[in-house]
Design a protein around this motif. Sequence first.
Motif, PDB file in Angstrom:
ATOM      1  N   ARG A 218       0.878  -1.172   0.000  1.00 10.67           N
ATOM      2  CA  ARG A 218       0.000   0.000   0.000  1.00 10.67           C
ATOM      3  C   ARG A 218       0.910   1.216   0.000  1.00 10.67           C
ATOM      4  O   ARG A 218       1.668   1.423   0.941  1.00 10.67           O
ATOM      5  CB  ARG A 218      -0.898  -0.005   1.234  1.00 10.67           C
ATOM      6  N   CYS A 219       0.876   1.982  -1.071  1.00 16.18           N
ATOM      7  CA  CYS A 219       1.773   3.140  -1.214  1.00 16.18           C
ATOM      8  C   CYS A 219       1.096   4.391  -0.692  1.00 16.18           C
ATOM      9  O   CYS A 219      -0.076   4.641  -0.996  1.00 16.18           O
ATOM     10  CB  CYS A 219       2.150   3.310  -2.693  1.00 16.18           C
ATOM     11  N   TYR A 220       1.837   5.206   0.050  1.00 18.70           N
ATOM     12  CA  TYR A 220       1.300   6.452   0.614  1.00 18.70           C
ATOM     13  C   TYR A 220       2.031   7.682   0.093  1.00 18.70           C
ATOM     14  O   TYR A 220       1.936   8.749   0.684  1.00 18.70           O
ATOM     15  CB  TYR A 220       1.395   6.409   2.142  1.00 18.70           C
ATOM     16  N   ALA A 221       2.759   7.534  -1.027  1.00 18.95           N
ATOM     17  CA  ALA A 221       3.497   8.685  -1.540  1.00 18.95           C
ATOM     18  C   ALA A 221       2.569   9.739  -2.118  1.00 18.95           C
ATOM     19  O   ALA A 221       2.914  10.920  -2.159  1.00 18.95           O
ATOM     20  CB  ALA A 221       4.506   8.238  -2.588  1.00 18.95           C
ATOM     21  N   CYS A 222       1.395   9.313  -2.594  1.00 12.39           N
ATOM     22  CA  CYS A 222       0.437  10.318  -3.076  1.00 12.39           C
ATOM     23  C   CYS A 222      -0.970   9.884  -2.704  1.00 12.39           C
ATOM     24  O   CYS A 222      -1.193   8.776  -2.206  1.00 12.39           O
ATOM     25  CB  CYS A 222       0.581  10.558  -4.579  1.00 12.39           C
ATOM     26  N   GLY A 223      -1.910  10.781  -2.962  1.00 11.13           N
ATOM     27  CA  GLY A 223      -3.284  10.578  -2.521  1.00 11.13           C
ATOM     28  C   GLY A 223      -3.995   9.411  -3.171  1.00 11.13           C
ATOM     29  O   GLY A 223      -5.085   9.036  -2.727  1.00 11.13           O
ATOM     30  N   HIS A 224      -3.424   8.817  -4.201  1.00 11.28           N
ATOM     31  CA  HIS A 224      -4.057   7.633  -4.792  1.00 11.28           C
ATOM     32  C   HIS A 224      -3.994   6.426  -3.850  1.00 11.28           C
ATOM     33  O   HIS A 224      -4.832   5.533  -3.938  1.00 11.28           O
ATOM     34  CB  HIS A 224      -3.398   7.273  -6.124  1.00 11.28           C
ATOM     35  N   GLU A 225      -2.953   6.403  -3.008  1.00 11.68           N
ATOM     36  CA  GLU A 225      -2.770   5.295  -2.056  1.00 11.68           C
ATOM     37  C   GLU A 225      -2.981   3.946  -2.734  1.00 11.68           C
ATOM     38  O   GLU A 225      -3.776   3.104  -2.312  1.00 11.68           O
ATOM     39  CB  GLU A 225      -3.693   5.460  -0.842  1.00 11.68           C
ATOM     40  N   CYS A 226      -2.245   3.703  -3.807  1.00  4.93           N
ATOM     41  CA  CYS A 226      -2.411   2.485  -4.618  1.00  4.93           C
ATOM     42  C   CYS A 226      -2.109   1.229  -3.814  1.00  4.93           C
ATOM     43  O   CYS A 226      -1.178   1.200  -3.004  1.00  4.93           O
ATOM     44  CB  CYS A 226      -1.435   2.484  -5.789  1.00  4.93           C
ATOM     45  N   LEU A 227      -2.872   0.195  -4.096  1.00  2.55           N
ATOM     46  CA  LEU A 227      -2.521  -1.153  -3.663  1.00  2.55           C
ATOM     47  C   LEU A 227      -1.760  -1.770  -4.831  1.00  2.55           C
ATOM     48  O   LEU A 227      -2.344  -2.013  -5.893  1.00  2.55           O
ATOM     49  CB  LEU A 227      -3.777  -1.964  -3.348  1.00  2.55           C
TER      50      LEU A 227
ATOM     51  N   PHE B 280       2.763  -2.040 -11.445  1.00  2.00           N
ATOM     52  CA  PHE B 280       3.099  -0.645 -11.167  1.00  2.00           C
ATOM     53  C   PHE B 280       1.934   0.043 -10.477  1.00  2.00           C
ATOM     54  O   PHE B 280       0.780  -0.375 -10.615  1.00  2.00           O
ATOM     55  CB  PHE B 280       3.365   0.120 -12.469  1.00  2.00           C
ATOM     56  N   GLY B 281       2.220   1.161  -9.804  1.00  4.62           N
ATOM     57  CA  GLY B 281       1.162   2.045  -9.336  1.00  4.62           C
ATOM     58  C   GLY B 281       0.658   2.913 -10.478  1.00  4.62           C
ATOM     59  O   GLY B 281       1.192   2.870 -11.597  1.00  4.62           O
ATOM     60  N   VAL B 282      -0.348   3.729 -10.199  1.00  2.00           N
ATOM     61  CA  VAL B 282      -0.938   4.598 -11.219  1.00  2.00           C
ATOM     62  C   VAL B 282       0.118   5.510 -11.856  1.00  2.00           C
ATOM     63  O   VAL B 282       0.067   5.817 -13.040  1.00  2.00           O
ATOM     64  CB  VAL B 282      -2.079   5.439 -10.585  1.00  2.00           C
ATOM     65  N   CYS B 283       1.104   5.921 -11.070  1.00  4.14           N
ATOM     66  CA  CYS B 283       2.144   6.832 -11.570  1.00  4.14           C
ATOM     67  C   CYS B 283       3.096   6.158 -12.551  1.00  4.14           C
ATOM     68  O   CYS B 283       3.844   6.834 -13.262  1.00  4.14           O
ATOM     69  CB  CYS B 283       2.963   7.358 -10.400  1.00  4.14           C
ATOM     70  N   ARG B 284       3.119   4.819 -12.564  1.00  6.95           N
ATOM     71  CA  ARG B 284       3.975   4.015 -13.444  1.00  6.95           C
ATOM     72  C   ARG B 284       5.469   4.149 -13.150  1.00  6.95           C
ATOM     73  O   ARG B 284       6.298   3.757 -13.962  1.00  6.95           O
ATOM     74  CB  ARG B 284       3.717   4.331 -14.917  1.00  6.95           C
ATOM     75  N   VAL B 285       5.817   4.763 -12.021  1.00  9.12           N
ATOM     76  CA  VAL B 285       7.237   4.814 -11.654  1.00  9.12           C
ATOM     77  C   VAL B 285       7.527   4.005 -10.395  1.00  9.12           C
ATOM     78  O   VAL B 285       8.679   3.641 -10.151  1.00  9.12           O
ATOM     79  CB  VAL B 285       7.758   6.265 -11.475  1.00  9.12           C
ATOM     80  N   ARG B 286       6.526   3.728  -9.579  1.00  3.28           N
ATOM     81  CA  ARG B 286       6.721   2.915  -8.377  1.00  3.28           C
ATOM     82  C   ARG B 286       6.144   1.541  -8.670  1.00  3.28           C
ATOM     83  O   ARG B 286       5.026   1.424  -9.201  1.00  3.28           O
ATOM     84  CB  ARG B 286       6.050   3.577  -7.170  1.00  3.28           C
ATOM     85  N   TYR B 287       6.900   0.517  -8.334  1.00  2.00           N
ATOM     86  CA  TYR B 287       6.473  -0.827  -8.716  1.00  2.00           C
ATOM     87  C   TYR B 287       6.834  -1.835  -7.629  1.00  2.00           C
ATOM     88  O   TYR B 287       7.758  -1.627  -6.842  1.00  2.00           O
ATOM     89  CB  TYR B 287       7.102  -1.237 -10.057  1.00  2.00           C
TER      90      TYR B 287
ATOM     91  N   LEU C 290       5.825  14.442  -5.392  1.00  2.00           N
ATOM     92  CA  LEU C 290       5.355  13.529  -4.337  1.00  2.00           C
ATOM     93  C   LEU C 290       5.693  12.084  -4.665  1.00  2.00           C
ATOM     94  O   LEU C 290       6.055  11.304  -3.783  1.00  2.00           O
ATOM     95  CB  LEU C 290       3.841  13.680  -4.150  1.00  2.00           C
ATOM     96  N   ILE C 291       5.579  11.709  -5.936  1.00  2.00           N
ATOM     97  CA  ILE C 291       5.769  10.292  -6.295  1.00  2.00           C
ATOM     98  C   ILE C 291       7.244   9.909  -6.298  1.00  2.00           C
ATOM     99  O   ILE C 291       7.585   8.735  -6.407  1.00  2.00           O
ATOM    100  CB  ILE C 291       5.113   9.967  -7.649  1.00  2.00           C
ATOM    101  N   THR C 292       8.109  10.917  -6.179  1.00  2.00           N
ATOM    102  CA  THR C 292       9.556  10.660  -6.104  1.00  2.00           C
ATOM    103  C   THR C 292      10.120  11.296  -4.824  1.00  2.00           C
ATOM    104  O   THR C 292      11.226  11.825  -4.799  1.00  2.00           O
ATOM    105  CB  THR C 292      10.259  11.214  -7.374  1.00  2.00           C
TER     106      THR C 292
END
Length: 385
Positions: free
Chosen positions: A31-40, A46-53, A149-151
């Motif tokens: 569960r990523c908290y780097a941005c408001g999407h909080e992707c699972l 990848f997350g929505v940003c396509r840079v965190r995986y 935020l994503i970086t």
Amino acid sequence: MRASADTLGDVLREHSRESELHDTLADGSSRCYACGHECLVKPGRFGVCRVRYNEGGTLYAPFGYVAGVQCDPIEKKPFFHAYPGARALSFGMLGCDFHCGYCQNWVTSQALRDPAAGIAPQQTSADAIVAAALRLGAEVVTSTYNEPLITSEWAVAVFREAVEQGLTCSFVSNGNATPRVLDYLEPYVRLYKVDLKTFQDKQYRKLGGRLEPVLDTIRALVARGIWTEIVTLTVPGYNDSDEELRDIAEFVASVSADIPWHVTAFHKDYKMTDPANTDVGTLLRAWEIGKRAGLRYVYAGNLPGSVGDTESTFCPGCDGKLVDRRGFQILSDRMRQGECPDCGTRIAGVWREVANAVERTDTVQPPVKSNSTPSAASRSSRSSL
Ligand code: SF4
């Protein structure tokens, strides 16, 4: 989204390290908290940003490269109430958690989505970026160009070095943050610019975001004492109605009448080429709406020299001109110790001698002393690392 093995993706994978902003779940998902999407993010995705995986149950975040570095006047970020005329060294990576059709930094922000975008990443170190900032006489280091935020891990690595060298650190961001990433950034980030793009949630969703997290971020930044300036790019037919501009201005004033609000001009860029470029009349109308909402500092941007005195800072006490600007250029600066030299009114901002916190609408905060930093000229120059 499944992780693919395209060339840019492979290069970026070599410049990643374990995220510091996630929780690992029992099934190996993150569960990523780097941005408001909080992707699972599941393993192999990848997350929505396509840079965190997520690879093998570990979430990775970008690290150790830049896709752009430049030294500009701080007014270009824009910060108008922080170190007038200072140089700010900007650095950026690739990717964004939004996909705005009018993005003015799309070459870097949309590099992972759009084959027409993309700049070759350049491997570097935090030390090298900070050394470049010092060499160029910068007082400020800024994470920008992509969505910082994503970086955030890379930004904090640079900021740790920068703070040690007496530099001030800043974020230029869409404001789609989480409390956890703000906790992570707070020890380092002194200045934060938020794009408040629209006041309609349905319009934010078209850009890939939501309104509420951005509003929460603005409230949280001010509550944490991080100097905040807000930009609304006024796009004809999209967000420039009187009603929407009033909603935005009234929200900003509800947090603090001291927050500078920049209303800037759209020009045709990237995929949004239907609306006309924003004209002077629209910017001046937005400026009036901001002032009527009670904001003390409203600035019309992107059309230098065409918007009268709305680029300059005036004392809210006696209406004397304090900082005379044209575009990113400071023509004169009469501020003294963060105060109007004529009537002594305290001006909110982060000045070289003193930091004056905003007067929050819900509470009043005392001034906070700042570390003084050396002065610098405002000439723009490119940097190599
Ligand atoms: S940074 Fe945002 S978009 Fe990217 S993985 Fe994390 S929560 Fe998702």
